[in-house]
Scaffold this active site. Structure first.
Site, PDB file in Angstrom:
ATOM      1  N   HIS A 222       3.264   1.205  -0.250  1.00  0.00           N
ATOM      2  CA  HIS A 222       2.161   0.263  -0.375  1.00  0.00           C
ATOM      3  C   HIS A 222       2.138  -0.241  -1.811  1.00  0.00           C
ATOM      4  O   HIS A 222       2.559   0.455  -2.733  1.00  0.00           O
ATOM      5  CB  HIS A 222       0.816   0.937  -0.055  1.00  0.00           C
ATOM      6  CG  HIS A 222       0.642   1.250   1.385  1.00  0.00           C
ATOM      7  ND1 HIS A 222       0.348   0.291   2.325  1.00  0.00           N
ATOM      8  CD2 HIS A 222       0.713   2.427   2.064  1.00  0.00           C
ATOM      9  CE1 HIS A 222       0.247   0.853   3.517  1.00  0.00           C
ATOM     10  NE2 HIS A 222       0.470   2.143   3.381  1.00  0.00           N
TER      11      HIS A 222
ATOM     12  N   TYR B  39       5.025  -3.151  -6.269  1.00  0.00           N
ATOM     13  CA  TYR B  39       5.340  -1.947  -5.499  1.00  0.00           C
ATOM     14  C   TYR B  39       6.192  -1.014  -6.356  1.00  0.00           C
ATOM     15  O   TYR B  39       7.064  -1.475  -7.082  1.00  0.00           O
ATOM     16  CB  TYR B  39       6.134  -2.311  -4.241  1.00  0.00           C
ATOM     17  CG  TYR B  39       5.405  -3.200  -3.271  1.00  0.00           C
ATOM     18  CD1 TYR B  39       4.795  -2.658  -2.147  1.00  0.00           C
ATOM     19  CD2 TYR B  39       5.335  -4.570  -3.463  1.00  0.00           C
ATOM     20  CE1 TYR B  39       4.131  -3.466  -1.241  1.00  0.00           C
ATOM     21  CE2 TYR B  39       4.671  -5.383  -2.564  1.00  0.00           C
ATOM     22  CZ  TYR B  39       4.079  -4.828  -1.455  1.00  0.00           C
ATOM     23  OH  TYR B  39       3.421  -5.626  -0.568  1.00  0.00           O
TER      24      TYR B  39
ATOM     25  N   LYS C  34      -6.325  -0.965  -4.804  1.00  0.00           N
ATOM     26  CA  LYS C  34      -5.264  -1.338  -5.721  1.00  0.00           C
ATOM     27  C   LYS C  34      -5.860  -1.545  -7.111  1.00  0.00           C
ATOM     28  O   LYS C  34      -7.022  -1.881  -7.250  1.00  0.00           O
ATOM     29  CB  LYS C  34      -4.574  -2.619  -5.267  1.00  0.00           C
ATOM     30  CG  LYS C  34      -3.849  -2.438  -3.944  1.00  0.00           C
ATOM     31  CD  LYS C  34      -3.223  -3.711  -3.467  1.00  0.00           C
ATOM     32  CE  LYS C  34      -2.630  -3.629  -2.089  1.00  0.00           C
ATOM     33  NZ  LYS C  34      -2.613  -2.404  -1.388  1.00  0.00           N
TER      34      LYS C  34
END
Length: 128
Positions: A73, A65, A104
């Site tokens: 997020h 993070y 991601k």
């Protein structure tokens, strides 16, 4: 219901230096390459300022993070591997697709014996 968990000691206790190259009650994983690699990667990412949590629910070792996980997020899924360990193509493709589905970037992390950590990022790009 909200519960506040303290994240720092109000009065710091004595600091003990632990040599992770020798077994101790605090670090019994000496000589286990997978644990040592994860530790080196964790330490390097922590020193770079990332907030780190477990990545097991996304198939990785860590989630990274940019700030407090309660406000941000995760941007990365970190997968740790030994530098001399071969990675199967199917595993790389699966990690890239998983990272794409959860929005991601996947980081392949390797730590050398001298402590140097290298990172390779994977992002899935669809063909147009």
């Amino acid at each position: 219901m909200m519960v506040q968990l303290p994240t720092a000691r109000l009065t710091p206790g004595p600091m003990e230096v632990v040599d992770w190259q020798h077994p101790s009650p605090e670090w019994p994983y000496t000589g286990q390459q997978a644990h040592e690699t994860r530790y080196r990667v964790f330490r390097d990412l922590w020193e770079k300022g990332y907030f780190i949590t477990s990545g097991s629910k996304f198939g990785g070792d860590f989630l990274l993070y940019p700030g407090d996980p309660m406000r941000f997020h995760a941007h990365y899924i970190a997968l740790c591997a030994a530098p001399d360990e071969p990675l199967h193509l199917c595993d790389i493709v699966a990690a890239g697709r998983l990272g794409s589905n959860v929005k991601k970037t996947v980081l392949l992390c390797a730590a050398a014996r001298d402590g140097a950590v290298t990172y390779t990022s994977l992002q899935w790009a669809g063909l147009q």
